[in-house]
Design a protein around this motif. Structure first.
Motif, PDB file in Angstrom:
ATOM      1  N   ARG A  93       0.828  -1.216   0.000  1.00  0.00           N
ATOM      2  CA  ARG A  93       0.000   0.000   0.000  1.00  0.00           C
ATOM      3  C   ARG A  93       0.854   1.255   0.000  1.00  0.00           C
ATOM      4  N   ALA A  94       1.995   1.216   0.703  1.00  0.00           N
ATOM      5  CA  ALA A  94       2.857   2.406   0.783  1.00  0.00           C
ATOM      6  C   ALA A  94       3.398   2.804  -0.582  1.00  0.00           C
ATOM      7  N   SER A  95       3.714   1.833  -1.428  1.00  0.00           N
ATOM      8  CA  SER A  95       4.322   2.152  -2.729  1.00  0.00           C
ATOM      9  C   SER A  95       3.347   2.022  -3.895  1.00  0.00           C
ATOM     10  N   HIS A  96       2.106   1.590  -3.617  1.00  0.00           N
ATOM     11  CA  HIS A  96       1.136   1.354  -4.699  1.00  0.00           C
ATOM     12  C   HIS A  96       0.718   2.661  -5.364  1.00  0.00           C
ATOM     13  N   ASN A  97       0.804   2.662  -6.660  1.00  0.00           N
ATOM     14  CA  ASN A  97       0.364   3.814  -7.441  1.00  0.00           C
ATOM     15  C   ASN A  97      -0.365   3.267  -8.663  1.00  0.00           C
ATOM     16  N   CYS A  98      -1.670   3.044  -8.521  1.00  0.00           N
ATOM     17  CA  CYS A  98      -2.403   2.393  -9.610  1.00  0.00           C
ATOM     18  C   CYS A  98      -2.458   3.271 -10.862  1.00  0.00           C
ATOM     19  N   TYR A  99      -2.382   4.589 -10.694  1.00  0.00           N
ATOM     20  CA  TYR A  99      -2.396   5.447 -11.880  1.00  0.00           C
ATOM     21  C   TYR A  99      -1.148   5.184 -12.731  1.00  0.00           C
ATOM     22  N   ARG A 100       0.007   5.073 -12.048  1.00  0.00           N
ATOM     23  CA  ARG A 100       1.244   4.796 -12.769  1.00  0.00           C
ATOM     24  C   ARG A 100       1.167   3.427 -13.436  1.00  0.00           C
ATOM     25  N   GLU A 101       0.651   2.434 -12.687  1.00  0.00           N
ATOM     26  CA  GLU A 101       0.558   1.077 -13.229  1.00  0.00           C
ATOM     27  C   GLU A 101      -0.433   1.011 -14.395  1.00  0.00           C
ATOM     28  N   LEU A 102      -1.564   1.699 -14.235  1.00  0.00           N
ATOM     29  CA  LEU A 102      -2.550   1.707 -15.328  1.00  0.00           C
ATOM     30  C   LEU A 102      -1.995   2.422 -16.559  1.00  0.00           C
ATOM     31  N   ARG A 103      -1.253   3.504 -16.330  1.00  0.00           N
ATOM     32  CA  ARG A 103      -0.646   4.228 -17.469  1.00  0.00           C
ATOM     33  C   ARG A 103       0.363   3.327 -18.185  1.00  0.00           C
ATOM     34  N   LYS A 104       1.160   2.589 -17.404  1.00  0.00           N
ATOM     35  CA  LYS A 104       2.145   1.683 -17.996  1.00  0.00           C
ATOM     36  C   LYS A 104       1.437   0.611 -18.820  1.00  0.00           C
ATOM     37  N   ALA A 105       0.370   0.022 -18.262  1.00  0.00           N
ATOM     38  CA  ALA A 105      -0.391  -1.010 -18.987  1.00  0.00           C
ATOM     39  C   ALA A 105      -1.016  -0.411 -20.243  1.00  0.00           C
ATOM     40  N   TRP A 106      -1.519   0.815 -20.144  1.00  0.00           N
ATOM     41  CA  TRP A 106      -2.145   1.478 -21.291  1.00  0.00           C
ATOM     42  C   TRP A 106      -1.099   1.712 -22.387  1.00  0.00           C
ATOM     43  N   CYS A 107       0.097   2.168 -21.992  1.00  0.00           N
ATOM     44  CA  CYS A 107       1.169   2.404 -22.971  1.00  0.00           C
ATOM     45  C   CYS A 107       1.575   1.095 -23.647  1.00  0.00           C
ATOM     46  N   GLN A 108       1.654   0.009 -22.870  1.00  0.00           N
ATOM     47  CA  GLN A 108       1.996  -1.289 -23.455  1.00  0.00           C
ATOM     48  C   GLN A 108       0.928  -1.720 -24.460  1.00  0.00           C
ATOM     49  N   ARG A 109      -0.327  -1.512 -24.130  1.00  0.00           N
ATOM     50  CA  ARG A 109      -1.406  -1.872 -25.070  1.00  0.00           C
ATOM     51  C   ARG A 109      -1.360  -1.019 -26.320  1.00  0.00           C
ATOM     52  N   GLN A 110      -1.050   0.256 -26.140  1.00  0.00           N
ATOM     53  CA  GLN A 110      -0.941   1.140 -27.309  1.00  0.00           C
ATOM     54  C   GLN A 110       0.186   0.669 -28.229  1.00  0.00           C
ATOM     55  N   GLU A 111       1.317   0.285 -27.647  1.00  0.00           N
ATOM     56  CA  GLU A 111       2.449  -0.201 -28.441  1.00  0.00           C
ATOM     57  C   GLU A 111       2.064  -1.490 -29.162  1.00  0.00           C
ATOM     58  N   ARG A 112       1.355  -2.380 -28.452  1.00  0.00           N
ATOM     59  CA  ARG A 112       0.907  -3.635 -29.066  1.00  0.00           C
ATOM     60  C   ARG A 112      -0.069  -3.337 -30.211  1.00  0.00           C
ATOM     61  N   SER A 113      -0.949  -2.355 -30.012  1.00  0.00           N
ATOM     62  CA  SER A 113      -1.892  -1.977 -31.068  1.00  0.00           C
ATOM     63  C   SER A 113      -1.158  -1.428 -32.285  1.00  0.00           C
ATOM     64  N   ARG A 114      -0.147  -0.566 -32.043  1.00  0.00           N
ATOM     65  CA  ARG A 114       0.630  -0.028 -33.170  1.00  0.00           C
ATOM     66  C   ARG A 114       1.298  -1.154 -33.947  1.00  0.00           C
ATOM     67  N   THR A 115       1.876  -2.118 -33.221  1.00  0.00           N
ATOM     68  CA  THR A 115       2.545  -3.249 -33.870  1.00  0.00           C
ATOM     69  C   THR A 115       1.556  -4.033 -34.715  1.00  0.00           C
TER      70      THR A 115
END
Length: 194
Positions: free
Chosen positions: A117-139
């Motif tokens: 909980r101290a280090s959890h940042n779901c916004y950062r994690e969701l952004r990272k997952a979103w960027c990975q999906r965007q890269e996969r979509s571009r590919t």
């Protein structure tokens, strides 16, 4: 409130607490001067017995109570029924047995232990997952474009071959159709019997 019998009380009732006369709501009068005077009275915090030393005007007591470190607060951990002083709440949450695994308070759905909980940042994690999906979509889009170009080239090649085949067939038809006419115009051959 001042009652028609001239007695003054803080709460509305159906009868006067002193003389027990029935009181109608329409006959009650607010005594604003008295309310202001009572509001200025210095009172101790309601948590004085727990250790709070603050005294403040009665009108400000609620404001102090909302930040008083001695005010009892319910533990926010699911399943915990403990009530602890506001000043000790952070420490209690760290050691609470019910706090071992909790859902992310921001709503991402992750179940977290106290260390996470101290280090959890779901916004950062969701952004990272979103960027990975965007890269996969571009590919995928680039792969589809390459395949479409290949299909387009193949289709053009097939069209050219069909056009050439069509031309060959037309030439063959012309030859076939033209051959009997030439034979008909040519003099008949004599056959020799041996």
């Amino acid at each position: 409130m001042r009652l028609p019998c001239s007695h003054i009380f803080c709460k509305r009732q159906k009868t006067c607490p002193c003389c027990r006369k029935e009181v109608k709501q329409k006959k009650m009068v607010h005594v604003n001067k008295l309310r202001k005077l009572i509001g200025r009275l210095e009172v101790k915090c309601k948590n004085a017995e727990a250790g709070c030393l603050v005294t403040c005007p009665l009108a400000h007591r609620k404001g102090h109570q909302d930040s008083c470190p001695f005010e009892l607060m319910a533990c926010p951990n699911e399943g915990c029924t403990s009530r602890v002083p506001r000043g000790n709440l952070a420490e209690h949450r760290q050691n609470c047995q019910h706090g071992a695994h909790q859902r992310c308070p921001l709503g991402c759905g992750a179940t977290l232990c106290p260390a996470e909980r101290a280090s959890h940042n779901c916004y950062r994690e969701l952004r990272k997952a979103w960027c990975q999906r965007q890269e996969r979509s571009r590919t995928l889009v680039l792969c589809l474009l390459r395949r479409m170009r290949k299909v387009y080239r193949s289709a053009n090649h097939i069209r050219r071959q069909l056009a050439q085949l069509g031309e060959l067939l037309e030439e063959d038809d012309a030859l076939l159709l033209g051959a009997p006419q030439e034979e008909a115009e040519a003099p008949p051959r004599r056959q020799h019997w041996g």
